[in-house]
Design a protein around this motif. Structure first.
Motif, PDB file in Angstrom:
ATOM      1  N   MET A  23       0.956  -1.095   0.062  1.00 31.59           N
ATOM      2  CA  MET A  23      -0.071   0.022  -0.106  1.00 31.59           C
ATOM      3  C   MET A  23       0.817   1.261  -0.174  1.00 31.59           C
ATOM      4  SD  MET A  23      -2.869   1.133   2.940  1.00 31.59           S
ATOM      5  CE  MET A  23      -3.790  -0.094   2.377  1.00 31.59           C
ATOM      6  N   PRO A  24       0.658   2.200  -0.832  1.00 29.69           N
ATOM      7  CA  PRO A  24       1.525   3.488  -0.968  1.00 29.69           C
ATOM      8  C   PRO A  24       1.282   4.107   0.521  1.00 29.69           C
ATOM      9  CG  PRO A  24      -0.073   3.495  -2.817  1.00 29.69           C
ATOM     10  CD  PRO A  24      -0.683   2.306  -1.799  1.00 29.69           C
ATOM     11  N   PRO A  25       2.323   4.943   0.922  1.00 24.07           N
ATOM     12  CA  PRO A  25       2.225   5.663   2.139  1.00 24.07           C
ATOM     13  C   PRO A  25       1.483   6.711   2.191  1.00 24.07           C
ATOM     14  CG  PRO A  25       4.134   6.527   0.702  1.00 24.07           C
ATOM     15  CD  PRO A  25       3.517   5.235   0.096  1.00 24.07           C
ATOM     16  N   THR A  26       0.596   6.889   3.299  1.00 30.05           N
ATOM     17  CA  THR A  26      -0.213   7.953   3.494  1.00 30.05           C
ATOM     18  C   THR A  26       0.532   9.182   3.409  1.00 30.05           C
ATOM     19  OG1 THR A  26      -1.119   6.817   5.228  1.00 30.05           O
ATOM     20  CG2 THR A  26      -1.714   9.164   5.328  1.00 30.05           C
ATOM     21  N   PHE A  65      -6.231  20.500  -9.490  1.00 30.62           N
ATOM     22  CA  PHE A  65      -6.656  19.088  -9.995  1.00 30.62           C
ATOM     23  C   PHE A  65      -5.341  18.438 -10.825  1.00 30.62           C
ATOM     24  CE2 PHE A  65     -11.038  19.762  -8.917  1.00 30.62           C
ATOM     25  CZ  PHE A  65     -11.403  18.584  -8.210  1.00 30.62           C
ATOM     26  N   THR A  66      -4.652  19.397 -11.662  1.00 32.69           N
ATOM     27  CA  THR A  66      -3.424  18.995 -12.347  1.00 32.69           C
ATOM     28  C   THR A  66      -2.344  18.609 -11.566  1.00 32.69           C
ATOM     29  OG1 THR A  66      -4.005  20.405 -14.352  1.00 32.69           O
ATOM     30  CG2 THR A  66      -1.629  19.778 -13.857  1.00 32.69           C
ATOM     31  N   ALA A  67      -2.369  19.426 -10.264  1.00 37.14           N
ATOM     32  CA  ALA A  67      -1.305  18.865  -9.261  1.00 37.14           C
ATOM     33  C   ALA A  67      -1.640  17.761  -8.541  1.00 37.14           C
ATOM     34  CB  ALA A  67      -1.035  20.269  -8.342  1.00 37.14           C
ATOM     35  N   VAL A  68      -2.866  17.652  -8.244  1.00 29.25           N
ATOM     36  CA  VAL A  68      -3.257  16.298  -7.426  1.00 29.25           C
ATOM     37  C   VAL A  68      -3.118  15.174  -8.263  1.00 29.25           C
ATOM     38  CG1 VAL A  68      -5.640  15.274  -6.613  1.00 29.25           C
ATOM     39  CG2 VAL A  68      -4.714  17.696  -5.942  1.00 29.25           C
ATOM     40  N   LEU A  80      -1.090  12.070  -7.051  1.00 27.50           N
ATOM     41  CA  LEU A  80      -1.368  10.670  -6.950  1.00 27.50           C
ATOM     42  C   LEU A  80      -0.686   9.677  -7.841  1.00 27.50           C
ATOM     43  CD1 LEU A  80      -5.240  11.511  -7.176  1.00 27.50           C
ATOM     44  CD2 LEU A  80      -4.174  10.724  -4.862  1.00 27.50           C
ATOM     45  N   LYS A  81      -0.386   9.870  -8.618  1.00 28.08           N
ATOM     46  CA  LYS A  81       0.354   9.031  -9.536  1.00 28.08           C
ATOM     47  C   LYS A  81       1.873   8.887  -9.237  1.00 28.08           C
ATOM     48  CE  LYS A  81      -1.725  10.179 -14.074  1.00 28.08           C
ATOM     49  NZ  LYS A  81      -1.318  10.581 -15.392  1.00 28.08           N
TER      50      LYS A  81
END
Length: 480
Positions: free
Chosen positions: A1-4, A467-470, A474-475
């Protein structure tokens, strides 16, 4: 799982120094963290991070303790409808406070602002709602309403009519009874609720209706569920159905066309009262003082309001009651009988003075007309964000809108909770000068009702960048 992930903030925490000459940012931040129990706050983060301190406001803007200026995209909390810093509301409150700040409204006593406001609300509301019970906010308005409804049926000789029908993901407040009406599961984790009094039905959620079901068929489905539940519980045991015209904190959930009118018709057929919780939708958010009749073609037995009633300048709630109900509520039980419910601050004169001036501004500046003109443009521009990878749905009406973030647009699968996508979007927007509200995987936009098209364009441009930054973050963190 990716880190928080660590969510980026707009200012260092704890603050090192204040850019404000009259405030000690470090001391305020520490006092707040050490002593203020904040509602709806993630204490796994709060103990380390504390809170952003908002200290000043003007019109559509708020300012933090460091002097950072933000467009207010949430109207404080659904409520600062006429905008911040209205000197004439402050003056009306000051004038009333120095003339008479408070006196009891019990035992045949009253005050001028409460009397004027009750009459004004009766004028603005649907024609049959001519009686007003004042409380201190939305939770207490809903709580008091249920108590009055139970009393009403007791007085009619129908004491078994106690159950209140609410809906999953409904939000009606956090006092003990109002929290029980609330159908947002996470709101009541480890809290007790009065389950013997409340039954929750399915929420009306067009975006997540059953796959392949038309809007009309979905409406039929929801109405059939209500009829089945009434048959199961027994109409003689049900007092009322309570509903927000648009579900607010539960996700700005939109019902299918005709839903509210059909639900009301079923309630009428079974002697079940229909309560409209207009704490959010009232006072212009959908372009009318009250949305129930003007927008949703219903004539509720009771309408509850708060928030925009005073534009948040003073705590105030109100329950608007029909002539038919008041005929019973206003009849004494017997000689010396009293309607033995209410609050010390029912009809508080300073709060009522604020509400009267607030309503005057809404009427004088044609703010409802502004919402009807700018609201569709806001919705249209927000829909341009649908090109972003996580934006699954943009929904709502006028100045009450939400963006639902998803991992997969085709399946509507959500991102894992650990991604904290709503927090990411809100933080990126705030770092660029816009405050919006994160609610789990959602972001809510509910601005002051004085936004114009230029403000909409600036806000949407900020959100586009956010949203572009998010998406990139997220990626990078392995969530997309």
């Amino acid at each position: 799982m990716p880190p928080t992930p660590t969510i980026k903030r707009s200012a260092p925490r704890p603050p090192n120094a204040s850019t404000r000459q009259d405030l000690d940012a470090q001391a305020l931040w520490q006092k707040d963290k050490d002593h203020f129990i904040h509602p709806f706050t993630d204490y796994s983060r709060f103990h380390d991070e504390g809170c952003d301190l908002i200290t000043d406001s003007d019109g559509i803007y708020v300012e933090d303790v460091h002097g950072n200026r933000f467009i207010d995209g949430i109207a404080g909390l659904w409520c600062v409808n006429v905008g911040h810093g209205r000197a004439e509301i402050g003056q009306a409150m000051a004038d009333q406070a120095t003339r008479m700040a408070y006196f009891s409204t019990f035992n045949n006593l009253s005050n001028a602002p409460a009397a004027e406001l009750a009459a004004k609300l009766a004028e603005l509301a649907p024609a049959h709602l001519n009686h007003v019970f004042f409380s201190c906010g939305g939770s207490t308005a809903n709580d008091a309403t249920v108590r009055l409804v139970h009393y009403y049926f007791n007085r009619l000789g129908k004491p078994s009519k106690k159950r209140i029908l609410s809906r999953n993901n409904a939000y009606h407040g956090t006092t003990y009874l109002a929290a029980s009406l609330t159908g947002i599961e996470s709101n009541n984790w480890d809290f007790d609720t009065l389950d013997h009094l409340v039954t929750h039905l399915s929420e009306a959620n067009l975006y997540r209706r059953p796959e392949g079901m038309s809007e009309a068929a979905y409406c039929d489905h929801l109405v059939a569920e209500l009829e089945e539940r009434i048959a199961e519980i027994g109409a003689d045991n049900i007092a009322a159905f309570i509903a927000e015209p648009i579900m607010g904190a539960g996700g700005v959930l939109m019902a299918p066309a005709g839903y509210h009118a059909r639900i009301q018709a079923v309630c009428r057929a079974h002697d079940v009262l229909f309560i409209a919780d207009e704490v959010v939708t009232g006072f212009g958010r959908l372009g009318h003082f009250f949305a129930s009749e003007a927008v949703f073609d219903t004539q509720p037995d009771i309408i509850n309001c708060a928030k925009g009633l005073s534009s948040g300048y003073a705590p105030l709630g109100a329950t608007l009651i029909s002539d038919e109900l008041f005929e019973v509520l206003g009849t004494p039980q017997g000689k010396g009988g009293v309607l033995s419910t209410g609050f010390t601050y029912s009809g508080h004169p300073v709060s009522c003075a604020a509400a009267l001036k607030n309503i005057e501004i809404i009427e004088r500046e044609a703010i409802c007309a502004n919402v009807r003109e700018v609201g569709p443009y806001l919705a249209q521009q927000l829909k341009t964000l649908s090109d972003h990878a996580t934006v699954g749905d943009v929904r709502g009406s006028h100045f009450m809108l939400a963006i639902e973030n998803v991992a997969d647009k085709a399946t509507k699968e959500l991102l894992p909770v650990e991604a904290r996508v709503g927090d990411r979007v809100a933080a990126e927007a705030q770092s660029r000068g816009l405050i919006i509200r994160p609610v789990g995987h959602l972001n809510i936009i509910s601005p002051p009702l004085i936004w114009d098209r230029d403000t909409v364009d600036r806000a949407v441009a900020i959100l586009d960048e956010a949203f572009t930054a998010v998406t990139a973050s997220l990626k990078a963190d392995g969530f997309l």
